[in-house]
Design a protein around this motif. Sequence first.
Motif, PDB file in Angstrom:
ATOM      1  N   GLY A 296       0.814  -1.210   0.000  1.00 10.52           N
ATOM      2  CA  GLY A 296       0.000   0.000   0.000  1.00 10.52           C
ATOM      3  C   GLY A 296       0.842   1.251   0.000  1.00 10.52           C
ATOM      4  N   GLY A 297       0.220   2.385  -0.356  1.00  9.08           N
ATOM      5  CA  GLY A 297       0.907   3.667  -0.362  1.00  9.08           C
ATOM      6  C   GLY A 297       1.647   3.921  -1.661  1.00  9.08           C
ATOM      7  N   ARG A 298       2.283   5.079  -1.739  1.00  5.13           N
ATOM      8  CA  ARG A 298       2.914   5.504  -2.997  1.00  5.13           C
ATOM      9  C   ARG A 298       4.102   4.638  -3.380  1.00  5.13           C
ATOM     10  NH1 ARG A 298       7.425   8.581  -1.625  1.00  5.13           N
ATOM     11  NH2 ARG A 298       7.542   8.777   0.625  1.00  5.13           N
ATOM     12  N   LEU A 299       4.792   4.046  -2.396  1.00  6.70           N
ATOM     13  CA  LEU A 299       5.928   3.187  -2.712  1.00  6.70           C
ATOM     14  C   LEU A 299       5.481   1.758  -2.977  1.00  6.70           C
ATOM     15  CD1 LEU A 299       8.535   4.444  -0.064  1.00  6.70           C
ATOM     16  CD2 LEU A 299       8.095   5.306  -2.366  1.00  6.70           C
ATOM     17  N   GLY A 300       4.534   1.283  -2.189  1.00  2.00           N
ATOM     18  CA  GLY A 300       4.023  -0.071  -2.388  1.00  2.00           C
ATOM     19  C   GLY A 300       3.213  -0.214  -3.659  1.00  2.00           C
ATOM     20  N   GLN A 301       2.530   0.878  -4.042  1.00  2.00           N
ATOM     21  CA  GLN A 301       1.700   0.862  -5.258  1.00  2.00           C
ATOM     22  C   GLN A 301       2.350   1.613  -6.414  1.00  2.00           C
ATOM     23  OE1 GLN A 301      -1.797   1.885  -2.420  1.00  2.00           O
ATOM     24  NE2 GLN A 301      -2.807   1.206  -4.291  1.00  2.00           N
ATOM     25  N   TYR A 302       3.548   2.142  -6.198  1.00  2.00           N
ATOM     26  CA  TYR A 302       4.330   2.865  -7.203  1.00  2.00           C
ATOM     27  C   TYR A 302       3.482   3.910  -7.941  1.00  2.00           C
ATOM     28  CZ  TYR A 302       8.133   3.813 -10.433  1.00  2.00           C
ATOM     29  OH  TYR A 302       9.140   4.442 -11.138  1.00  2.00           O
ATOM     30  N   LYS A 303       2.913   4.807  -7.140  1.00  2.00           N
ATOM     31  CA  LYS A 303       2.078   5.861  -7.710  1.00  2.00           C
ATOM     32  C   LYS A 303       2.052   7.026  -6.741  1.00  2.00           C
ATOM     33  CE  LYS A 303      -2.418   6.531  -9.946  1.00  2.00           C
ATOM     34  NZ  LYS A 303      -3.709   5.910 -10.268  1.00  2.00           N
ATOM     35  N   TYR A 304       2.183   8.250  -7.259  1.00  2.00           N
ATOM     36  CA  TYR A 304       2.150   9.406  -6.367  1.00  2.00           C
ATOM     37  C   TYR A 304       0.707   9.675  -5.953  1.00  2.00           C
ATOM     38  CZ  TYR A 304       2.817  13.863  -4.192  1.00  2.00           C
ATOM     39  OH  TYR A 304       2.837  14.865  -3.270  1.00  2.00           O
ATOM     40  N   PHE A 305       0.472   9.736  -4.633  1.00  2.00           N
ATOM     41  CA  PHE A 305      -0.861  10.009  -4.098  1.00  2.00           C
ATOM     42  C   PHE A 305      -0.834  11.286  -3.273  1.00  2.00           C
ATOM     43  CE2 PHE A 305      -1.175   5.172  -3.931  1.00  2.00           C
ATOM     44  CZ  PHE A 305      -2.042   5.078  -5.005  1.00  2.00           C
ATOM     45  N   ASP A 306      -1.833  12.154  -3.454  1.00  2.00           N
ATOM     46  CA  ASP A 306      -2.081  13.206  -2.477  1.00  2.00           C
ATOM     47  C   ASP A 306      -2.652  12.564  -1.221  1.00  2.00           C
ATOM     48  OD1 ASP A 306      -1.199  15.387  -3.961  1.00  2.00           O
ATOM     49  OD2 ASP A 306      -3.142  15.684  -4.933  1.00  2.00           O
ATOM     50  N   MET A 307      -2.635  13.298  -0.113  1.00  2.00           N
ATOM     51  CA  MET A 307      -3.052  12.718   1.162  1.00  2.00           C
ATOM     52  C   MET A 307      -4.496  12.223   1.145  1.00  2.00           C
ATOM     53  SD  MET A 307      -1.321  15.225   4.003  1.00  2.00           S
ATOM     54  CE  MET A 307      -1.697  16.727   3.085  1.00  2.00           C
ATOM     55  N   ASN A 308      -5.372  12.962   0.487  1.00  2.00           N
ATOM     56  CA  ASN A 308      -6.782  12.527   0.451  1.00  2.00           C
ATOM     57  C   ASN A 308      -6.930  11.189  -0.259  1.00  2.00           C
ATOM     58  OD1 ASN A 308      -6.045  14.075  -1.933  1.00  2.00           O
ATOM     59  ND2 ASN A 308      -8.180  14.015  -2.551  1.00  2.00           N
ATOM     60  N   ILE A 309      -6.138  10.972  -1.293  1.00  2.00           N
ATOM     61  CA  ILE A 309      -6.202   9.697  -2.021  1.00  2.00           C
ATOM     62  C   ILE A 309      -5.563   8.582  -1.199  1.00  2.00           C
ATOM     63  CG2 ILE A 309      -5.663   8.514  -4.186  1.00  2.00           C
ATOM     64  CD1 ILE A 309      -7.633  10.883  -4.435  1.00  2.00           C
ATOM     65  N   VAL A 310      -4.520   8.897  -0.433  1.00  2.00           N
ATOM     66  CA  VAL A 310      -3.932   7.896   0.465  1.00  2.00           C
ATOM     67  C   VAL A 310      -4.997   7.372   1.428  1.00  2.00           C
ATOM     68  CG1 VAL A 310      -2.283   7.519   2.348  1.00  2.00           C
ATOM     69  CG2 VAL A 310      -1.581   8.798   0.334  1.00  2.00           C
ATOM     70  N   ILE A 311      -5.785   8.292   1.989  1.00  2.00           N
ATOM     71  CA  ILE A 311      -6.850   7.888   2.922  1.00  2.00           C
ATOM     72  C   ILE A 311      -7.851   6.982   2.218  1.00  2.00           C
ATOM     73  CG2 ILE A 311      -8.805   8.717   4.304  1.00  2.00           C
ATOM     74  CD1 ILE A 311      -7.106  11.256   4.831  1.00  2.00           C
ATOM     75  N   GLU A 312      -8.272   7.384   1.028  1.00  2.00           N
ATOM     76  CA  GLU A 312      -9.265   6.592   0.288  1.00  2.00           C
ATOM     77  C   GLU A 312      -8.710   5.215  -0.074  1.00  2.00           C
ATOM     78  OE1 GLU A 312     -10.619   9.062  -2.959  1.00  2.00           O
ATOM     79  OE2 GLU A 312     -11.037  10.724  -1.580  1.00  2.00           O
ATOM     80  N   GLU A 313      -7.450   5.163  -0.497  1.00  2.00           N
ATOM     81  CA  GLU A 313      -6.825   3.887  -0.846  1.00  2.00           C
ATOM     82  C   GLU A 313      -6.662   3.000   0.391  1.00  2.00           C
ATOM     83  OE1 GLU A 313      -5.663   2.515  -3.846  1.00  2.00           O
ATOM     84  OE2 GLU A 313      -6.859   4.087  -4.779  1.00  2.00           O
ATOM     85  N   ALA A 314      -6.285   3.615   1.513  1.00  2.00           N
ATOM     86  CA  ALA A 314      -6.115   2.844   2.746  1.00  2.00           C
ATOM     87  C   ALA A 314      -7.440   2.251   3.204  1.00  2.00           C
ATOM     88  CB  ALA A 314      -5.516   3.734   3.835  1.00  2.00           C
TER      89      ALA A 314
END
Length: 371
Positions: A341-359
């Motif tokens: 999970g996250g930008r390193l685990g999913q290899y994609k830049y996420f803004d914080m709001n998207i990190v929350i939604e993905e989590a």
Amino acid sequence: MKKYDYLIVGSGLFGSIFAYEANKIGKKCLVIEKRDHIGGNIYTEKIEDINVHKYGAHIFHTSNKETWEYINKFAEFNRYTNSPIAIYKDEVYNLPFNMNTFNKLWGVKTPMEAKEIIDSQIEESKTNSPKNLEEQAISLVGKDIYEKLIKGYTQKQWGKACTELPAFIIKRLPVRFTYDNNYFNDLYQGIPIGGYTQIIENMLENIDVKVNYDFFEHKDELMENCEKILFTGMIDEYYNYCYGSLEYRSLKFEDEILDLKNYQGNAVVNYTDYEVPYTRIIEHKHFEFDTQSSKTIITREYPKGWNIGDEPYYPINDEKNNLLYNKYKKLSEEDNKVIFGGRLGQYKYFDMNIVIEEALKCVNKELKSNE
């Protein structure tokens, strides 16, 4: 019996949300962090009574009410509005590109006047099928905006000439024909009063946490004691770079405490000419309105190349790297022990709001489906 249901590698926003939600339903979690503090890149440190964003400016914004209400459970937010400015040589411009910007560039006062100039410059460029970032940018906003506000900044950010960068990096450039300096169009926006670290502290309350603790140094022991892993580090590093290394851009931060109350009059100032080596200066006290400190703290942000061992910030999502990531992703889908999970685990830049939604998506898939 395993000691923990979940090992969470990384104490950033993604990992901490997962740990918080897992703990709520009775799962035993261990969170480990290789840095000497929790919070990942949203970590803020109080220095001279100023909350310093140690890994670059973080401004929370979203139009998703559920996301906004979720993050507000862990901290109270102020009404900060992101209105950065750009300095090109000795000229000061408002961002994003809006009527204040166009008035400074050309002396125009009406949207019609500004639109005529931009349209004529786009027409002059005659670029129907842009072959690189430079052609793409000029085809969207014309030559003046590109030369003064995009070219130098972008070359510093990516470490390459704009003519060497692919056109797809800039899919669109926001141009507003209103006198509005609010960078984000989102309905909700702000900074947590007292900084971001408290959010992670509240999420990880009553959960076992170890800092200065590297997963790879303790891997065998950790694997034995945990049923499953949520890994928010680099997916290629987890698999020992078996297909090769993914690429990133990195950053260097240079902090300075100044013996004056106000250095630049704004939280974020971009420097868009190539000759200035940093891309922006952050003055942290302007993120919060009640900071009465007699000093100020600024951070110069320098983009830099990335090598294994450096801190990775921006995935380079070009065709070559995306193909490589997909090989690692396929490997992970066959691995029942680990979730990435996250930008390193999913290899994609996420803004914080998207990190929350993905989590929370990850939580629903992993935890709610197994209840």
